[in-house]
Each structure stands twice: as structure tokens, then as C-alpha cells.
Write a protein that holds these residues in place. Sequence first.
Motif, PDB file in Angstrom:
ATOM      1  N   ARG A 106       1.111  -1.387   0.181  1.00 55.47           N
ATOM      2  CA  ARG A 106       0.245   0.194   0.124  1.00 55.47           C
ATOM      3  C   ARG A 106       0.737   1.147   0.112  1.00 55.47           C
ATOM      4  NH1 ARG A 106      -2.732   1.130   3.915  1.00 55.47           N
ATOM      5  NH2 ARG A 106      -4.614   1.875   3.206  1.00 55.47           N
ATOM      6  N   TYR A 107       2.117   1.130  -0.007  1.00 53.51           N
ATOM      7  CA  TYR A 107       2.725   2.256   0.575  1.00 53.51           C
ATOM      8  C   TYR A 107       4.234   2.579  -0.481  1.00 53.51           C
ATOM      9  CZ  TYR A 107       0.515   2.699   4.203  1.00 53.51           C
ATOM     10  OH  TYR A 107      -1.361   2.698   4.756  1.00 53.51           O
ATOM     11  N   GLU A 108       4.379   3.537  -1.494  1.00 52.83           N
ATOM     12  CA  GLU A 108       6.030   3.257  -1.495  1.00 52.83           C
ATOM     13  C   GLU A 108       7.253   3.057  -1.124  1.00 52.83           C
ATOM     14  OE1 GLU A 108       6.920   6.483  -3.919  1.00 52.83           O
ATOM     15  OE2 GLU A 108       7.552   5.594  -5.920  1.00 52.83           O
ATOM     16  N   LYS A 109       7.127   4.080  -0.089  1.00 53.01           N
ATOM     17  CA  LYS A 109       8.049   3.337   0.972  1.00 53.01           C
ATOM     18  C   LYS A 109       7.781   3.226   2.876  1.00 53.01           C
ATOM     19  CE  LYS A 109      11.035   7.310  -1.116  1.00 53.01           C
ATOM     20  NZ  LYS A 109      12.207   8.429  -1.475  1.00 53.01           N
ATOM     21  N   ILE A 110       8.431   2.486   3.336  1.00 50.18           N
ATOM     22  CA  ILE A 110       8.069   1.976   4.431  1.00 50.18           C
ATOM     23  C   ILE A 110       9.537   2.263   5.237  1.00 50.18           C
ATOM     24  CG2 ILE A 110       7.957  -0.234   6.212  1.00 50.18           C
ATOM     25  CD1 ILE A 110       5.796   0.288   3.468  1.00 50.18           C
ATOM     26  N   ILE A 111       9.554   3.451   6.317  1.00 46.59           N
ATOM     27  CA  ILE A 111      10.254   4.500   6.550  1.00 46.59           C
ATOM     28  C   ILE A 111      10.241   3.579   8.057  1.00 46.59           C
ATOM     29  CG2 ILE A 111      11.556   6.650   7.369  1.00 46.59           C
ATOM     30  CD1 ILE A 111      10.176   7.099   4.581  1.00 46.59           C
ATOM     31  N   ILE A 112      11.764   3.425   8.085  1.00 46.75           N
ATOM     32  CA  ILE A 112      11.758   2.672  10.441  1.00 46.75           C
ATOM     33  C   ILE A 112      12.076   4.026  10.863  1.00 46.75           C
ATOM     34  CG2 ILE A 112      12.231   1.157  11.723  1.00 46.75           C
ATOM     35  CD1 ILE A 112      12.768  -0.751   9.704  1.00 46.75           C
ATOM     36  N   MET A 113      11.248   4.627  11.757  1.00 44.15           N
ATOM     37  CA  MET A 113      11.639   5.655  12.290  1.00 44.15           C
ATOM     38  C   MET A 113      11.656   5.735  13.719  1.00 44.15           C
ATOM     39  SD  MET A 113      10.162   9.850  11.533  1.00 44.15           S
ATOM     40  CE  MET A 113       9.007   9.294  12.532  1.00 44.15           C
ATOM     41  N   THR A 114      13.040   4.992  14.537  1.00 43.46           N
ATOM     42  CA  THR A 114      13.178   5.083  15.995  1.00 43.46           C
ATOM     43  C   THR A 114      13.644   5.911  16.831  1.00 43.46           C
ATOM     44  OG1 THR A 114      14.892   3.431  15.791  1.00 43.46           O
ATOM     45  CG2 THR A 114      12.028   2.787  15.514  1.00 43.46           C
ATOM     46  N   ASP A 115      14.117   6.202  18.163  1.00 44.51           N
ATOM     47  CA  ASP A 115      14.667   7.909  18.710  1.00 44.51           C
ATOM     48  C   ASP A 115      16.333   6.885  18.263  1.00 44.51           C
ATOM     49  OD1 ASP A 115      12.382   7.935  19.940  1.00 44.51           O
ATOM     50  OD2 ASP A 115      12.753   6.971  21.763  1.00 44.51           O
ATOM     51  N   ALA A 116      16.914   8.191  18.344  1.00 49.77           N
ATOM     52  CA  ALA A 116      18.010   7.536  17.842  1.00 49.77           C
ATOM     53  C   ALA A 116      18.671   7.146  19.189  1.00 49.77           C
ATOM     54  CB  ALA A 116      19.242   9.145  17.168  1.00 49.77           C
ATOM     55  N   ASP A 117      18.661   6.339  20.138  1.00 45.58           N
ATOM     56  CA  ASP A 117      20.182   5.301  21.300  1.00 45.58           C
ATOM     57  C   ASP A 117      19.594   4.301  21.146  1.00 45.58           C
ATOM     58  OD1 ASP A 117      16.729   6.427  23.305  1.00 45.58           O
ATOM     59  OD2 ASP A 117      16.736   5.167  22.013  1.00 45.58           O
ATOM     60  N   VAL A 118      19.876   3.524  22.190  1.00 40.23           N
ATOM     61  CA  VAL A 118      20.063   1.902  22.414  1.00 40.23           C
ATOM     62  C   VAL A 118      18.932   1.321  22.208  1.00 40.23           C
ATOM     63  CG1 VAL A 118      20.851  -0.161  23.779  1.00 40.23           C
ATOM     64  CG2 VAL A 118      22.102   1.960  23.795  1.00 40.23           C
ATOM     65  N   ASP A 119      17.884   1.499  22.535  1.00 41.26           N
ATOM     66  CA  ASP A 119      16.473   0.907  22.646  1.00 41.26           C
ATOM     67  C   ASP A 119      15.185   1.447  20.787  1.00 41.26           C
ATOM     68  OD1 ASP A 119      15.344   1.833  25.963  1.00 41.26           O
ATOM     69  OD2 ASP A 119      16.516   0.205  25.274  1.00 41.26           O
ATOM     70  N   GLY A 120      16.003   2.126  20.690  1.00 41.72           N
ATOM     71  CA  GLY A 120      16.042   2.604  19.145  1.00 41.72           C
ATOM     72  C   GLY A 120      16.234   1.355  18.094  1.00 41.72           C
ATOM     73  N   ASP A 121      18.014   1.718  18.506  1.00 40.00           N
ATOM     74  CA  ASP A 121      18.481   0.489  18.142  1.00 40.00           C
ATOM     75  C   ASP A 121      18.165  -1.391  17.541  1.00 40.00           C
ATOM     76  OD1 ASP A 121      21.821   2.552  18.452  1.00 40.00           O
ATOM     77  OD2 ASP A 121      20.522   2.570  16.718  1.00 40.00           O
ATOM     78  N   HIS A 122      17.634  -1.330  19.057  1.00 38.09           N
ATOM     79  CA  HIS A 122      17.418  -2.732  18.931  1.00 38.09           C
ATOM     80  C   HIS A 122      15.922  -2.682  18.703  1.00 38.09           C
ATOM     81  CE1 HIS A 122      15.851  -5.564  22.599  1.00 38.09           C
ATOM     82  NE2 HIS A 122      16.104  -6.167  20.800  1.00 38.09           N
ATOM     83  N   ILE A 123      15.085  -1.348  18.689  1.00 35.57           N
ATOM     84  CA  ILE A 123      13.185  -1.914  18.003  1.00 35.57           C
ATOM     85  C   ILE A 123      13.736  -1.644  16.122  1.00 35.57           C
ATOM     86  CG2 ILE A 123      11.345  -0.636  17.030  1.00 35.57           C
ATOM     87  CD1 ILE A 123      11.708   0.519  20.434  1.00 35.57           C
ATOM     88  N   SER A 124      14.757  -1.118  15.731  1.00 39.93           N
ATOM     89  CA  SER A 124      14.923  -0.996  14.361  1.00 39.93           C
ATOM     90  C   SER A 124      15.999  -2.331  13.885  1.00 39.93           C
ATOM     91  CB  SER A 124      16.156  -0.453  14.298  1.00 39.93           C
ATOM     92  OG  SER A 124      15.310   1.221  14.315  1.00 39.93           O
ATOM     93  N   THR A 125      16.073  -3.198  15.159  1.00 37.49           N
ATOM     94  CA  THR A 125      17.147  -4.174  14.470  1.00 37.49           C
ATOM     95  C   THR A 125      15.795  -5.358  14.597  1.00 37.49           C
ATOM     96  OG1 THR A 125      19.010  -4.354  15.465  1.00 37.49           O
ATOM     97  CG2 THR A 125      18.687  -5.809  15.334  1.00 37.49           C
ATOM     98  N   LEU A 126      14.982  -5.810  15.573  1.00 39.60           N
ATOM     99  CA  LEU A 126      13.654  -6.773  15.709  1.00 39.60           C
ATOM    100  C   LEU A 126      12.745  -5.982  14.077  1.00 39.60           C
ATOM    101  CD1 LEU A 126      12.650  -6.030  19.281  1.00 39.60           C
ATOM    102  CD2 LEU A 126      14.429  -7.932  18.571  1.00 39.60           C
TER     103      LEU A 126
END
Length: 646
Positions: free
Chosen positions: A497-517
Motif C-alpha cells: 500500500r505504500y511506496e516507502k516503508i520508513i522505520i523511525m525510532t529514537d536515536a538511542d540504544v532502545d531505538g536501535d534495538h527496535i530497528s533491529t527487530l
Amino acid sequence: MAISKTYSANDIEVLEGLAPVRKRPGMYIGGTDETAYHHLANEILDNSIDEAVAGYAKEIVVKLVNKNTITISDDGRGIPIDKHPKKKKTALEVVMTTLHSGGKFNDSVYKSSAGLHGVGLSVVNALSSKLNIQVTKSSKIYSQDYSKGKILNKLKTKGKNKIKNGTQITFSPDPEIFGKDANFKPEKIYELAKNKAYLQKGIKINWECNKDLLNRKSSVPSKETLLFSKGLEEFLKNEINQNNILHEKVCFQSGNLEDKKGIIEFALQFNKEKIKYNKAFCNTVYNMNGGTHDAGFRSGIAKSIRKYAKSKNNKVVNKATQDDIFDQAAYIVSVYISNPEFEGQTKHKLSSNFVQKYCDAFASSAFDEWLNRNSKAAKNILNVLEEKIREKNIYDLNQNVERQSAFRKIRLPGKLSDCTSDKTEGTELFIVEGDSAGGSAKQARDRMTQAILPLRGKILNVKSSNAAKILANSEINNLLQALGCGRGKNYSKKDLRYEKIIIMTDADVDGDHISTLLLTFFISEMPQLILDGHLYLAVPPLYKLNISGKSTYAIDESEKNKLLKDNKKAKIEISRFKGLGEMMPAQLKETTMNKETRKLIKVVLPVQKPKMKKTNKLVSDLMGKNAELRLKFISENANKSLSLDI
């Protein structure tokens, strides 16, 4: 400057008086940018409005003397000038030079007020290069001058005044704090004064502006008396284009917050076309990020609409979301309460918990009654809502075929704030962590092309879960429903349904963990989506630097250090963002979401099968159940500067 190797009592610095305000203005007014500059005027005007709300002031004057100087006066009681019983100096001097001093800490002087913490006037004083205050008592004028929070002279008499009592403050914000180019914008000050006049009906605010500050195209008058007898009703009618309204009569309701002795007012008007106009106020302070009163009001109105739709057997509107309903509605909600709680001194968001349930109950009950009294308007509202909801869900055959099929095949998750475009091209889905970041992102987005899906916490690690557990997970289900393209062998490129899927998380360790998952999910369940070039990572800043009055951003420590190195001689104020939810919507838009100014990292996968197998094995080793493989990888690569190209 070299950092001392010792740490003793000699290293402890105590900031006296108003020194903390000048040292860290961001703690008190949210920064040193244009918004903070104008917030000073807001603080002073709020004091005059509080006198009006308390029933003592009838007339207020807001005069923009020049681009850097403003005068605000009222005919209220006047700040006390007698000796303070404990401080051995005038009460005026106490409130001008002492943080957390004032008459708003108990209900005997003010039942409700915008000022709460006793810092507004003293903060303005601290951050002004010059300030003159004139207090009128029994028609006798008393005057005193200040600069940067310090007294320049003793309180002295200065003739007679026409009014019996009152306060007049003239001040110029300090260019050392805000920069030499900072100045008052007539449009912003005029809007501030006008909003206050609407909110406190019957109060006269005389607006004056130096004509030299107004250009030919400006819609701001040089002089105007702002007096509105109908308050919020007039506010909404004057602000909204009346050509597209569904009902001429504005739904205006006012009532008490039961045992809390507060007042709630709202004005509501439904539109034929989509409209984005909503404002929330507490004690006449504009809460640009809403809060508990706004949430309660929206919940109550939505509940009432659905209830009325059910009574009319309208199944489409009966299942409408809040977004469905408020896409067609413009509203203003205002509450007056004692001891409100806000998120921060700038009061951008109300956080008093008790307000939400009262606003919900009042709005629901009041609108129930209004709908039943205004049956023709109610019918029009239901008809338009049904039509727009059907259009939104692509029931109309004239809509884009690809997007139509995607909508028909899936049930969109309730937390998704979808974009309005009926085409896939140019659309973006931002996956964000939590409702707080989701709220900021919704306000910062381009509604036409950008959709927001907030996820609660860290999603399931699909590499350590079976298919049944994956499909049972609500957050993954929400994501799959929003994407609409299926997973695994059932992945359908044309149904995305979308042309771009953008993962937008906090610029910290927790955000990196969520991005990794999330990356693990896409690599494992939708590798073709990545191969087709649809997956991206947003790059939010970690720091905001105010360099000589101008704001700039750094995405990490190294970029911050480079900016510090390049601007050694400049005055720099640094703030660290704790998360996306802490960023103002305008900041989030400018730095992370605006297509013209943001940075994105495109996620890529190797096309060749051998390399793809290697990638899958690496992801399985790092994210799978086998802890020994993970430990082996860490021990083998701990001393390397590792860059993974997946």
C-alpha cells in the motif's frame, strides 16, 4: 578547557537569584528560538488575563512599540508594592527577582490561572535587556527599571493615572540570549492577543502596533479593539471558511467539571470537506500539543456520534474511528481548572489526568443533546461522514484500482493514521515506537502522502518464534494489515500500500534495538520488499544546538563535536533529545520527515543467492534462539570495527 581530575566541594557551583534562567533559558522557556522569544510576551499577557479571569481587570492593552519592545498593561489590582513580611523588600521586587514567588499557589487569590510556578514574570525579567514596570495604586503610579534581572533603581512615584489600579510592563528581550536578529513578529503577537480575547469573552484587549512594522501585504491592523461577546462561538465562526460548513449553528456548550469546580467550553462545527483545525486551551493558554482535555473531548464526541449512528442504524458511522470523525470537524476546546499540570514550563500539553474523564463525559452528554435537538444537522453530519468513510476505504469504484484492492483485502489497524492519497506512488508509511512519538509524527506529517503506525514497545523477535506465535502477535498483525501485501510465500508486490516503508525510532540504544527487530522481521518475512527498494531507516537527530541564536541539529556525538569545533567562539546551548516524542512536531518535520530536508538510509539486500543465504544465516545467528552462536559471533568480532552490509 581542561577537565579537572579532582571533584570536591570547590567544584560545586551555586547559581543565585535569576542566574539559572540566564544560564539555562531552555529549562524555563523551551529554548532561545523565535517561539521562545514570543513566549515571553505570552507570559506577561497571561498575568493580565489571569486578573481578567479573576474578575478584576476589564481592559488590557497590548502595544508593539518596535520590533524588539512590547508593552502590556491591564487595569487589574496591580502587583502589591508593600513590604513583604519575610523578605524585607517590596512584594514587587520579590516577584520580579525571585523564582517561584507569586499569588497563584493557593486558591484564595486566583481560582484558576495560566501562571502556576511563579516563574513567568521573573523569567521575562531575567531574559530582558531592559524592563520597566509601572504599578498603579489608588491612581498613583509607581515605577521601577530592571536589566537582565537586576534592579537599576528604587521604586519611585511617577505622577497620576486615569485608572485606579493596574500594571504596565514594557520589556525588550536580551539579544545576548536570543541573538541580534531576533524580533517580535506582529502577526504572532496579534494572534496571541486575539485568541485571549475570544477565550475570555467580554474582556476588551486594545491592540496597537507601530505602523513601520507592518508591510503592505500584512493583514494585521495597526490598531484594533478586540472584544468578542460570543467567545468560542465567534472564534470558530471567524476562523473557519463558512462556505463548506454542514450546519450554520455552531455547537457551543459550556458547563462545570462537577466536583472539581472547573469549567469546560467547546465549539464544534462539521464540514463538507476535510478540514484540519483544532485548538485546545487551558486557563487561556494555548496547548499546541493538546493533552488530556483534548483527548477527553475527542473521545466524548466520537462516542456520541457512534451512539447516534447506531440509533439510526447507520453501520458505517457506528464503526467510525476518531480520525474518521475529526477529519470532517473543526473545534476549539477550553478548560479552566485549579492547579493544572503541564508537560514543561511552556505548557504545550496538559497532563492533568482527572480532566480527561470529565471532558469525555461532558462532551458526550452535551453533544448527544445537541444532535437530538438539531435533527437536520445531525442527519447531514451522518450522511457526509458515511460518504467520506466509504471513500476513504475505497468503496467507490472510481478510486485507484490498486489501492482499492488493497483496502478491500485488509482491515486497517485502529492505530494507523493513514494518508489520504488514493495512489501508492509517493506514499510513505512511518513505523514509530510508541504513542508519544506517534502523536508528534501525526502532527508533523504531510497528511496527503505520509501515514503513521505507532507500535507498542519492542515487537516480537520473529527469528526466535514460530509461525503461530508470529501471527498471534498484535503489533505484527497491525503492521501486516497496514502493509496489505502479505508475508512469506503469500507476499504480493502489487498489493503493497505504500511506496516507502520508513522505520523511525529514537536515536538511542532502545531505538536501535527496535530497528533491529523490525529489520529482522522484514528480512525474514518480506525480503522481496527490501529487494524492490521499499525499506528505509529515518535518521533523527540526537542533539539540538543553539549556536548564536540559531538552531541546528546533530545526528550523533561525532557530528555534535564537529559543530562545536567549527563554532568555538560562538555561544552554544546544547540539548539532547530523549526520544522522538520529546521533539516538537515542527522540529520532527524539519529534521526527519520533510522530504526536502531529511536524511534516509536505504536498506539493501544482496541479489545473488549465495550472498543472500549468508545474510540469512548471519541474521539467524544473531537473532535466533541459539545463544552460543550469538556469543561466538560477538567474541570473534568484538575487537573489529564492523560494518555490516545486509
